[in-house]
Design a protein around this motif. Structure first.
Motif, PDB file in Angstrom:
ATOM      1  N   ARG A 183       0.832  -1.206   0.000  1.00 43.17           N
ATOM      2  CA  ARG A 183       0.000   0.000   0.000  1.00 43.17           C
ATOM      3  C   ARG A 183       0.870   1.262   0.000  1.00 43.17           C
ATOM      4  N   ALA A 184       1.964   1.232   0.763  1.00 38.91           N
ATOM      5  CA  ALA A 184       2.852   2.394   0.841  1.00 38.91           C
ATOM      6  C   ALA A 184       3.495   2.689  -0.517  1.00 38.91           C
ATOM      7  N   VAL A 185       3.905   1.651  -1.267  1.00 35.25           N
ATOM      8  CA  VAL A 185       4.512   1.846  -2.604  1.00 35.25           C
ATOM      9  C   VAL A 185       3.519   2.501  -3.547  1.00 35.25           C
ATOM     10  N   ASP A 186       2.265   2.001  -3.512  1.00 39.53           N
ATOM     11  CA  ASP A 186       1.238   2.549  -4.402  1.00 39.53           C
ATOM     12  C   ASP A 186       1.029   4.032  -4.128  1.00 39.53           C
ATOM     13  N   LYS A 187       0.906   4.402  -2.878  1.00 40.67           N
ATOM     14  CA  LYS A 187       0.694   5.809  -2.507  1.00 40.67           C
ATOM     15  C   LYS A 187       1.910   6.653  -2.848  1.00 40.67           C
ATOM     16  N   PHE A 188       3.116   6.108  -2.603  1.00 38.95           N
ATOM     17  CA  PHE A 188       4.351   6.828  -2.885  1.00 38.95           C
ATOM     18  C   PHE A 188       4.472   7.181  -4.357  1.00 38.95           C
ATOM     19  N   LEU A 189       4.079   6.249  -5.232  1.00 35.99           N
ATOM     20  CA  LEU A 189       4.153   6.503  -6.668  1.00 35.99           C
ATOM     21  C   LEU A 189       3.212   7.636  -7.070  1.00 35.99           C
TER      22      LEU A 189
ATOM     23  N   LYS B  46      10.588  -9.092  -4.327  1.00 37.07           N
ATOM     24  CA  LYS B  46       9.794  -9.672  -5.415  1.00 37.07           C
ATOM     25  C   LYS B  46       8.414  -9.032  -5.479  1.00 37.07           C
ATOM     26  N   GLY B  47       7.804  -8.804  -4.299  1.00 34.40           N
ATOM     27  CA  GLY B  47       6.488  -8.191  -4.271  1.00 34.40           C
ATOM     28  C   GLY B  47       6.515  -6.780  -4.831  1.00 34.40           C
ATOM     29  N   VAL B  48       7.550  -5.986  -4.444  1.00 34.08           N
ATOM     30  CA  VAL B  48       7.683  -4.607  -4.925  1.00 34.08           C
ATOM     31  C   VAL B  48       7.871  -4.587  -6.430  1.00 34.08           C
ATOM     32  N   GLN B  49       8.759  -5.421  -6.936  1.00 31.78           N
ATOM     33  CA  GLN B  49       9.047  -5.417  -8.373  1.00 31.78           C
ATOM     34  C   GLN B  49       7.849  -5.888  -9.183  1.00 31.78           C
ATOM     35  N   SER B  50       7.082  -6.835  -8.611  1.00 28.97           N
ATOM     36  CA  SER B  50       5.879  -7.293  -9.309  1.00 28.97           C
ATOM     37  C   SER B  50       4.858  -6.173  -9.402  1.00 28.97           C
ATOM     38  N   LEU B  51       4.687  -5.402  -8.306  1.00 25.84           N
ATOM     39  CA  LEU B  51       3.740  -4.277  -8.306  1.00 25.84           C
ATOM     40  C   LEU B  51       4.189  -3.196  -9.298  1.00 25.84           C
ATOM     41  N   LEU B  52       5.505  -2.871  -9.289  1.00 25.93           N
ATOM     42  CA  LEU B  52       6.034  -1.840 -10.173  1.00 25.93           C
ATOM     43  C   LEU B  52       5.864  -2.218 -11.638  1.00 25.93           C
ATOM     44  N   LYS B  53       6.012  -3.494 -11.915  1.00 26.34           N
ATOM     45  CA  LYS B  53       5.909  -3.961 -13.305  1.00 26.34           C
ATOM     46  C   LYS B  53       4.511  -3.734 -13.863  1.00 26.34           C
ATOM     47  N   GLU B  54       3.477  -3.833 -13.006  1.00 25.81           N
ATOM     48  CA  GLU B  54       2.097  -3.708 -13.483  1.00 25.81           C
ATOM     49  C   GLU B  54       1.533  -2.311 -13.258  1.00 25.81           C
ATOM     50  N   HIS B  55       2.292  -1.427 -12.610  1.00 26.17           N
ATOM     51  CA  HIS B  55       1.744  -0.098 -12.291  1.00 26.17           C
ATOM     52  C   HIS B  55       1.691   0.764 -13.555  1.00 26.17           C
TER      53      HIS B  55
END
Length: 785
Positions: free
Chosen positions: A722-728, A752-761
């Motif tokens: 959730r923090a990564v999504d908001k930060f972006l 792995k979780g962060v990179q997977s989220l970034l790949k689809e953002h």
């Protein structure tokens, strides 16, 4: 261990009690042969095995050991060519089944991650032999009868047998039902004599039926005749029975040969099952006497807490506390007759032997015992009538043998040492014997009446006085052992209680030396002090228990409070998260529209920015009254804001720069690509925030972010995503072309979780791992669109 010592200490009675807890003759044989072990490795192994048995009984309440038999003699007969009878084969089958069932039982406990290494090792050695068990069960039933299904030949033969028997009965029943024949018969029944069917015929009608006479009644008035009409069928029946016997023998021989093939495995299974039965017999006995597992040492140290003699009923036995081998190696117990000195001696010796036999001891937890190579005892009146020895001579003969065998790993028990002779000489001899045994390094417990030994214990290092308590009020012993206090005879007090005149008692006291009177007064004082100390100890223990209970209650309440608090936090967090998610979606939609508008028109018009700002304000999650009042209390100071100065727009929680002052209450602020007019109450100078020595940081839902960095180390996975999504989103609004996400190396799950989220953002253009100077694989560099 000497057989006589085991008998004197009543070890055989312990074994008799153990026998009441075995499940098979295998366990019975193990117990009958049981003797104490004398190496610490063996003793620890036996105690651990018993403890595992106790653990299993505590968890399950029972152990499936039914059906196990001692089949060793049957197995050996099968190996030398004998034919096993059906009962022996059934015993082999049930023993195989019993072993298999126990193996499955323990494996179930092991699957539940219960630590049973010794039992696991034993069960691992049991070979099920299911095929042999099934072969026996297909041929022989539980009652030892060979089944028709054992072979097709046997089935055919038995069908013939039933047919012949039916035909014979029909013929004989037709004879006895005939009115003509009934007057010739003593009784209208069909019976069997010499394995042949016959009818009872009166003596005078013997020639009327022909056939064969097989028996007659005691009076001779009745003859049991096989009529001629059934002789042939009876012959056929007998021949079929001979065939049946031969076929059964063939089947039994075949099964016996199968047993012989697996003889070695069966014998090993039996040995393992004997050990298992022995373990659980000890475990059941431990439960019956409320015993505990002792600590085992090899330094000749004994410490028993509330030890009880296992052969005295629980409602009568008085627990004792004993220590030996620490500050002192010798214990001299004094006190009146029938006061419990001998019982104390036997309790200590018997518990030592029980512990070395792998049997748990009747004492409190954390009692400690050592492993003695030998235990010697001179207890009771063992004078030899055959040798015409006096009591004293008998005891001295035994003591001489003991002194020849002792070493530093021996326990020596002397009851009434030096008794049976002149008191002065007996006391001197007792002191000399105690000194000799002490010098050899043995542990000693001795009981005595001699006053000289009380002084001996005071004057020798490594020797301690003890006594058994006597209640002069009731004229009865309490059987409590008092360490550090020598015993008194209490003769004067007892005499006074039973009515002896005071003048006589005072006159008797005058004959006692002043030193002896002082000693008695000192002992009385010690007894009183010991009683007072014991009362205070009991009181302190009670207070300690109350404190422990209070502490537990407080811990339980604290835990309940924490659980309630966490539940409320979780619920509040979920509500907040839902509101934030809604606001984030609305913000995403606004940004998307602004980008599309910019793409179509080149620049964003003022009215569009005002409209976007209004929608952002409407999307802002509602704060609680508490949060609002808190915000109002922290109203920012915004005087003299200058163009270019960095500010924070509170309503959208974003940073920007002052472009110009519109009027006294409003400023034009640029946030990323957007320009908007903002009321001064909604602005907070960044310089007003408390600065850390390093670059400025704020907390976003538990994760630390900088202007262009988000630090996720230590965060839970869900919170981090959730923090990564908001930060972006924030970075995009701030117009940053590139940001860094610090996730650390760790197990790699967070990375792995962060990179997977970034790949689809949708707002991420590309990503790469950090360079050597940027944090390496612990950091992901994100390029925004």
């Amino acid at each position: 261990m000497n057989e006589r010592i085991l008998r004197v200490l009543e070890y055989t009675k312990i074994k008799e009690q153990l026998l009441g807890h075995v499940s098979s003759s295998l366990g019975k044989e193990k117990i009958n042969k049981l003797v104490p072990w004398t190496t610490i490795e063996d003793v620890k192994h036996q105690q651990n095995s018993t403890d595992e048995g106790v653990q299993v009984l505590r968890l399950k309440g029972h152990v499936p050991l039914g059906g196990i038999r001692d089949i060793r003699s049957s197995i050996k007969r099968s190996e030398i060519g004998g034919i096993l009878n059906p009962e022996e084969l059934v015993d082999i089958s049930t023993t195989i089944y019993g072993g298999r069932r126990f193996k499955r039982f323990i494996e179930g406990l092991l699957e539940d991650e219960i630590d049973l290494p010794i039992l696991a090792n034993f069960t691992g050695q049991i070979v099920p032999l299911t095929d042999l068990e099934q072969e026996i069960n297909l041929c022989i039933d539980d009652n030892g009868a060979v089944l028709d299904s054992a072979s097709s030949t046997l089935k055919t033969i038995r069908q013939q047998l039933r047919s012949f028997e039916s035909r014979i009965r029909e013929k004989l029943e037709s004879i006895i039902r005939s009115s003509k024949s009934q007057k010739m018969l003593s009784d209208t029944i069909v019976t069997i004599r010499n394995d042949r069917y016959v009818i009872p015929v009166k003596q005078e009608y013997r020639s009327s039926f022909g056939g064969m006479i097989h028996d007659q009644s005691a009076s001779g008035a009745t003859l049991f005749i096989e009529p001629q009409s059934v002789v042939t069928i009876n012959n056929q029946l007998k021949e079929a029975k001979n065939k049946e016997y031969q076929e059964i023998q063939r089947i039994l021989r075949q099964l016996t040969e199968r047993v012989a093939e697996d003889a070695d495995i069966l014998l090993h299974n039996v040995e393992v099952l004997a050990e298992i039965d022995f373990i659980f017999a000890k475990a059941r006995y431990s439960h019956s006497i409320k015993a505990t597992k002792p600590l085992i040492n090899d330094n000749q140290y004994v410490k028993l807490k509330k030890a009880r003699h296992p052969l005295i009923p629980a409602e009568e036995v008085v627990p004792i506390d004993v220590e030996l081998g620490g500050d002192y190696n010798s214990l001299v117990i004094t006190g009146p007759n029938t006061g419990g000195k001998t019982v104390t001696l036997k309790t200590i010796g018997l518990i030592a032997i029980m512990a070395q036999s792998g049997i748990q001891i009747p004492a409190e937890e954390e009692s400690e015992v050592t492993v003695f190579e030998s235990i010697f005892a001179d207890i009771g009146d063992e004078q030899s009538i055959e040798q015409s020895l006096s009591t004293f001579s008998s005891h001295m003969t035994n003591i001489v043998q003991i002194l020849d065998q002792i070493n530093f790993k021996s326990l020596v028990l002397f009851d009434e040492l030096g008794a049976g002779t002149d008191p002065t000489e007996g006391a001197a001899l007792a002191i000399s014997i105690l000194d000799y045994v002490y010098e050899r390094g043995s542990r000693i417990i001795a009981t005595t009446h001699y006053s000289e030994l009380k002084a001996y214990a005071y004057n020798r290092d490594g020797v301690m006085n003890a006594s058994v308590e006597f209640d002069v009020e009731t004229l009865r012993p309490t059987y409590r052992l008092l360490i550090g206090v020598p015993g008194r005879s209490n003769a004067f007090e007892i005499s006074r209680r039973i009515g002896l005149g005071e003048k006589v008692i005072e006159d008797a006291k005058s004959h006692i030396s002043e030193d002896n009177n002082k000693i008695d007064l000192m002992i009385a004082s010690l007894e009183d002090a010991q009683k007072q100390a014991e009362l205070e100890r009991v009181n302190a223990a009670s207070i300690n228990e109350e404190a422990k209970q209070l502490k537990k209650d407080l811990e339980d309440r604290l835990q309940e409070y924490e659980q309630t608090k966490n539940k409320l936090y979780t619920e509040a967090e979920q509500v907040a998260q839902n509101a934030i998610e809604k606001a984030r979606k609305e913000a995403d939609e606004i940004i998307k529209e602004l980008r599309q508008y910019q793409k179509e028109h080149g620049t964003v018009k003022e009215h569009k920015l005002i409209e976007a700002q209004k929608r952002l304000e409407d999307a802002d999650p509602m704060l609680t009254s508490k949060s609002k009042s808190s915000l109002e209390r922290k109203k920012p100071i915004t005087q003299n804001l200058k163009p270019g100065e960095e500010v924070k727009v509170l309503s959208v929680n974003q940073k920007g720069h002052i472009i110009d002052k519109v009027n006294e209450k409003e400023y034009q602020v640029q946030i990323g690509i957007m320009k908007m007019n903002v009321n001064e109450d909604d602005l907070q100078p960044v310089k007003a925030e408390k600065k850390a020595p390093t670059k400025p940081v704020i907390r976003v839902h538990g994760s630390t972010i900088t202007k262009t960095e988000l630090d996720l180390r230590g965060e839970r996975y869900e919170n981090a995503m959730r923090a990564v999504d908001k930060f972006l989103d924030e970075s995009l609004l701030a117009g940053y072309p590139q940001v860094s996400v610090i996730h650390g190396k760790g197990t790699g799950a967070l990375r792995k979780g962060v990179q997977s989220l970034l790949k689809e953002h949708p707002n991420v253009k590309s990503t790469r791992m950090g360079a050597a100077g940027e944090g390496g694989s612990g950091v992901t560099i994100v390029v925004l669109k």
